[in-house]
Design an enzyme around this catalytic site. Sequence first.
Site, short mmCIF file in Angstrom:
data_model
loop_
_atom_site.label_atom_id
_atom_site.label_comp_id
_atom_site.label_asym_id
_atom_site.label_seq_id
_atom_site.Cartn_x
_atom_site.Cartn_y
_atom_site.Cartn_z
N SER A 40 0.19 2.97 -12.71
CA SER A 40 0.70 2.36 -13.95
C SER A 40 -0.16 1.14 -14.28
CB SER A 40 2.16 1.94 -13.74
OG SER A 40 2.24 0.90 -12.77
N PRO A 47 3.50 1.04 0.07
CA PRO A 47 4.86 1.55 0.17
C PRO A 47 5.35 2.33 -1.05
CG PRO A 47 4.86 -0.83 -0.12
CD PRO A 47 3.45 -0.42 0.12
N ASN A 48 6.13 3.33 -0.75
CA ASN A 48 6.81 4.19 -1.73
C ASN A 48 5.88 5.18 -2.44
OD1 ASN A 48 9.41 2.92 -1.34
ND2 ASN A 48 8.58 1.16 -2.44
N ASN A 66 -4.53 1.02 -3.31
CA ASN A 66 -3.31 0.82 -4.09
C ASN A 66 -2.28 0.18 -3.17
OD1 ASN A 66 -1.05 0.81 -5.63
ND2 ASN A 66 -1.21 2.93 -6.33
N ALA A 83 3.80 -2.25 -4.06
CA ALA A 83 4.56 -3.50 -4.23
C ALA A 83 3.93 -4.67 -3.47
CB ALA A 83 6.00 -3.29 -3.78
N ARG A 133 4.26 -4.11 -17.60
CA ARG A 133 5.60 -3.93 -17.03
C ARG A 133 6.28 -5.28 -16.78
NH1 ARG A 133 5.04 0.06 -12.21
NH2 ARG A 133 7.30 0.14 -12.51
N ARG A 146 9.32 10.09 -7.58
CA ARG A 146 9.61 8.67 -7.84
C ARG A 146 9.27 8.32 -9.29
NH1 ARG A 146 5.84 3.58 -5.97
NH2 ARG A 146 7.27 1.97 -6.73
N GLU A 163 -9.26 -2.19 -6.39
CA GLU A 163 -7.79 -2.12 -6.49
C GLU A 163 -7.43 -1.09 -7.54
OE1 GLU A 163 -6.23 -5.83 -7.92
OE2 GLU A 163 -4.14 -5.14 -7.86
N HIS A 219 -4.09 1.08 -9.56
CA HIS A 219 -2.67 1.31 -9.83
C HIS A 219 -2.53 2.50 -10.77
CE1 HIS A 219 -1.61 -2.45 -7.90
NE2 HIS A 219 -2.62 -3.00 -8.55
N TYR A 248 5.14 6.98 -13.07
CA TYR A 248 4.03 7.27 -12.14
C TYR A 248 3.47 8.69 -12.27
CZ TYR A 248 5.57 2.91 -10.02
OH TYR A 248 5.90 1.60 -9.83
C1 DQA Z 1 1.85 0.50 -8.42
C2 DQA Z 1 2.40 -0.65 -9.28
C3 DQA Z 1 3.25 -1.58 -8.44
O1 DQA Z 1 3.80 -2.61 -9.27
C4 DQA Z 1 4.42 -0.85 -7.82
O2 DQA Z 1 5.14 -1.70 -6.97
C5 DQA Z 1 4.01 0.39 -7.10
C6 DQA Z 1 2.95 1.23 -7.68
C7 DQA Z 1 1.10 1.54 -9.27
O3 DQA Z 1 0.33 2.32 -8.69
O4 DQA Z 1 1.28 1.60 -10.49
O5 DQA Z 1 4.59 0.77 -6.10
O6 DQA Z 1 0.93 -0.04 -7.49
#
Ligand code: DQA
Length: 142
Positions: free
Chosen positions: A102, A10-11, A74, A77, A107, A18, A98, A100, A23
């Site tokens: 960030s 998501p997102n 990825n 959240a 964080r 964003r 996996e 990410h 990011y």
């Molecule tokens: C994320 C890190 C997650 O904590 C966050 O909720 C995201 C993006 C990243 O790619 O850094 O949506 O997965």
Amino acid sequence: MRTVLVLNGPNLDKLGTREPDVYGSLSLADIKSACEEFGAAHDLAIDFRQSNDEAVIIGWLHEAADTKTPIVFNPAAFTHYSVAIRDAAAMCSAPIIEVHLSNPIKREEFRHTSLISGIAHGTISGFGAQSYLLALQAMLSL
Ligand code: DQA
């Protein structure tokens, strides 16, 4: 040709606008193109998907489990709280890496827990869009 599923939670469809300080400024379409370029150079077919819907992602994980497709994942959240996504990912016998953009460990504390890391082959975090390419590179030798 081997297929790698690049799965995004998501997102991540909002990348580019964003929180660019966290990011980066690349859009998800830019990351897709970079993954496809890497795939073309390394004889990998890239199946790139994103959903904001947990049920849709679970369905895609079931599909990957059935077809034994490796995944660069990825979960966004969902990483931090979705037992359902973890359980679906645990059914996949091909490697999951996996990723990410960030580094969640740098964080907020709620991002320090990953329900996915325990079933992933490994995790690559903190390199922006490059995290995806590092994961694809690692996938070549798995
Ligand atoms: C994320 C890190 C997650 O904590 C966050 O909720 C995201 C993006 C990243 O790619 O850094 O949506 O997965």
